[in-house]
Design a protein around this motif. Structure first.
Motif, PDB file in Angstrom:
ATOM      1  N   ALA A  62     102.329  57.496  22.022  1.00  0.00           N
ATOM      2  CA  ALA A  62     100.994  56.907  21.887  1.00  0.00           C
ATOM      3  C   ALA A  62     100.923  55.752  20.899  1.00  0.00           C
ATOM      4  N   VAL A  63     101.807  55.727  19.909  1.00  0.00           N
ATOM      5  CA  VAL A  63     101.778  54.677  18.885  1.00  0.00           C
ATOM      6  C   VAL A  63     103.136  53.987  18.873  1.00  0.00           C
ATOM      7  N   PRO A  64     103.212  52.702  19.219  1.00  0.00           N
ATOM      8  CA  PRO A  64     104.506  52.006  19.291  1.00  0.00           C
ATOM      9  C   PRO A  64     105.277  52.064  17.967  1.00  0.00           C
ATOM     10  N   GLY A  65     106.524  52.495  18.058  1.00  0.00           N
ATOM     11  CA  GLY A  65     107.379  52.521  16.879  1.00  0.00           C
ATOM     12  C   GLY A  65     107.129  53.678  15.940  1.00  0.00           C
ATOM     13  N   ARG A  66     106.150  54.517  16.242  1.00  0.00           N
ATOM     14  CA  ARG A  66     105.833  55.657  15.372  1.00  0.00           C
ATOM     15  C   ARG A  66     105.703  56.938  16.207  1.00  0.00           C
ATOM     16  N   PRO A  67     106.813  57.476  16.654  1.00  0.00           N
ATOM     17  CA  PRO A  67     106.740  58.662  17.526  1.00  0.00           C
ATOM     18  C   PRO A  67     106.146  59.893  16.845  1.00  0.00           C
ATOM     19  N   TRP A  68     106.056  59.870  15.533  1.00  0.00           N
ATOM     20  CA  TRP A  68     105.496  61.013  14.800  1.00  0.00           C
ATOM     21  C   TRP A  68     103.969  60.976  14.728  1.00  0.00           C
ATOM     22  N   GLN A  69     103.393  59.766  14.826  1.00  0.00           N
ATOM     23  CA  GLN A  69     101.966  59.627  14.536  1.00  0.00           C
ATOM     24  C   GLN A  69     101.078  60.322  15.562  1.00  0.00           C
ATOM     25  N   GLY A  70     101.412  60.194  16.840  1.00  0.00           N
ATOM     26  CA  GLY A  70     100.613  60.839  17.870  1.00  0.00           C
ATOM     27  C   GLY A  70     100.586  62.350  17.727  1.00  0.00           C
ATOM     28  N   PRO A  71     101.759  63.000  17.604  1.00  0.00           N
ATOM     29  CA  PRO A  71     101.751  64.443  17.404  1.00  0.00           C
ATOM     30  C   PRO A  71     100.995  64.873  16.147  1.00  0.00           C
ATOM     31  N   VAL A  72     101.108  64.112  15.070  1.00  0.00           N
ATOM     32  CA  VAL A  72     100.368  64.447  13.851  1.00  0.00           C
ATOM     33  C   VAL A  72      98.868  64.343  14.096  1.00  0.00           C
ATOM     34  N   ALA A  73      98.449  63.299  14.827  1.00  0.00           N
ATOM     35  CA  ALA A  73      97.025  63.138  15.144  1.00  0.00           C
ATOM     36  C   ALA A  73      96.507  64.309  15.963  1.00  0.00           C
ATOM     37  N   VAL A  74      97.289  64.748  16.942  1.00  0.00           N
ATOM     38  CA  VAL A  74      96.892  65.891  17.766  1.00  0.00           C
ATOM     39  C   VAL A  74      96.786  67.149  16.918  1.00  0.00           C
ATOM     40  N   ALA A  75      97.772  67.377  16.057  1.00  0.00           N
ATOM     41  CA  ALA A  75      97.769  68.575  15.214  1.00  0.00           C
ATOM     42  C   ALA A  75      96.561  68.590  14.283  1.00  0.00           C
ATOM     43  N   ALA A  76      96.248  67.438  13.676  1.00  0.00           N
ATOM     44  CA  ALA A  76      95.108  67.372  12.760  1.00  0.00           C
ATOM     45  C   ALA A  76      93.791  67.596  13.501  1.00  0.00           C
ATOM     46  N   ALA A  77      93.672  66.989  14.684  1.00  0.00           N
ATOM     47  CA  ALA A  77      92.442  67.142  15.461  1.00  0.00           C
ATOM     48  C   ALA A  77      92.254  68.584  15.919  1.00  0.00           C
ATOM     49  N   LEU A  78      93.332  69.213  16.371  1.00  0.00           N
ATOM     50  CA  LEU A  78      93.244  70.610  16.794  1.00  0.00           C
ATOM     51  C   LEU A  78      92.921  71.530  15.614  1.00  0.00           C
ATOM     52  N   ALA A  79      93.466  71.214  14.445  1.00  0.00           N
ATOM     53  CA  ALA A  79      93.165  72.017  13.261  1.00  0.00           C
ATOM     54  C   ALA A  79      91.677  71.952  12.937  1.00  0.00           C
TER      55      ALA A  79
END
Length: 257
Positions: free
Chosen positions: A201-218
């Motif tokens: 979801a975020v170019p060059g930052r494969p960690w950012q999308g999963p972190v965003a999903v985790a924070a939103a779900l939390a």
């Protein structure tokens, strides 16, 4: 695993619950309700792909970013009959009243929207439109992944809200049909699938999308727990609120770049 007939009926229920598509209703009971909630993220992903296509087309046509984002948000509301937005407004009004139990549920059932609900709707729609406008300028693959991630994550929040152990607030309605019907395997598969898409979801930052999903779900899980304490369980409105909160926060998370 569900049998073929139950899976088909659950898939139909998922489509009719989360979209306006005129799919003929089939068997509707708690078994099919559980299948429907387990498939929620998949329906969200398909909806997200359609929305991403519209957003990219508007951007290619020269629409200003905020206009492209606002039109895409409007289309999302149209394709879902605005039910999730209504749930957000009703749930916010009930929580803002500081009432609990039956009194809070009565507020959720009222057809009008109070000041807390209006504020929640305006903020959610504004943030979503602005975030989508920002996403429209990215490479099309990243835009597609970001919009699919946010819409799928929103529906995944409904799946988590229906996990085993979560009661229904009323003996009737959507909450009674789906509360406590989703098992750990469906939760794990749905979450893993959304996180996998989020990595692009975020170019060059494969960690950012999963972190965003985790924070939103939390945040959504915290909201659900709070509502369960206040009113005794979940309702269809609570599911709608969870969807909109998670979608909005995921958009924010993937738009930061």
């Amino acid at each position: 695993m569900p049998d073929g007939g139950r899976f088909t009926a659950g898939a139909r229920l998922a489509v009719t619950t989360f979209t306006v598509l005129p799919v003929r209703a089939g068997r509707v009971d708690r078994d099919t309700g559980g299948v429907a909630m387990s498939l929620a993220a998949g329906v969200g992903a398909a909806l997200g792909a359609a929305l991403a296509g519209v957003l990219l087309a508007l951007a290619a046509a020269g629409a200003p970013p905020l206009v492209a984002g606002a039109v895409t948000v409007a289309l999302a509301a149209l394709l879902t009959r605005g039910l999730h937005l209504d749930g957000l407004a009703d749930t916010t009004d009930a929580l803002g009243s500081y009432r609990s139990g039956a009194a809070a549920l009565d507020i959720m059932k009222k057809p009008d929207v109070g000041p807390f609900g209006v504020a929640a709707l305006v903020l959610a729609l504004l943030v979503q439109a602005a975030a989508l406008g920002a996403l429209a300028s990215r490479p099309w693959t990243a835009t597609l992944a970001a919009v699919v991630t946010a819409t799928a994550a929103g529906r995944l929040a409904a799946t988590w809200a229906c996990r085993r152990g979560i009661p229904a607030a009323r003996p009737e309605g959507l909450g009674a049909l789906v509360a406590g019907t989703v098992g750990p395997v469906a939760l794990a598969v749905g979450t893993a699938a959304v996180v996998a898409v989020a990595a692009a979801a975020v170019p060059g930052r494969p960690w950012q999308g999963p972190v965003a999903v985790a924070a939103a779900l939390a945040a959504s899980l915290a909201l659900t727990r709070h509502v369960v304490r206040r009113v005794g369980g979940i309702t269809g409105d609570v599911l709608g609120a969870a969807i909109e909160v998670t979608t909005t926060l995921t958009y924010v998370g993937v738009a930061l770049y």
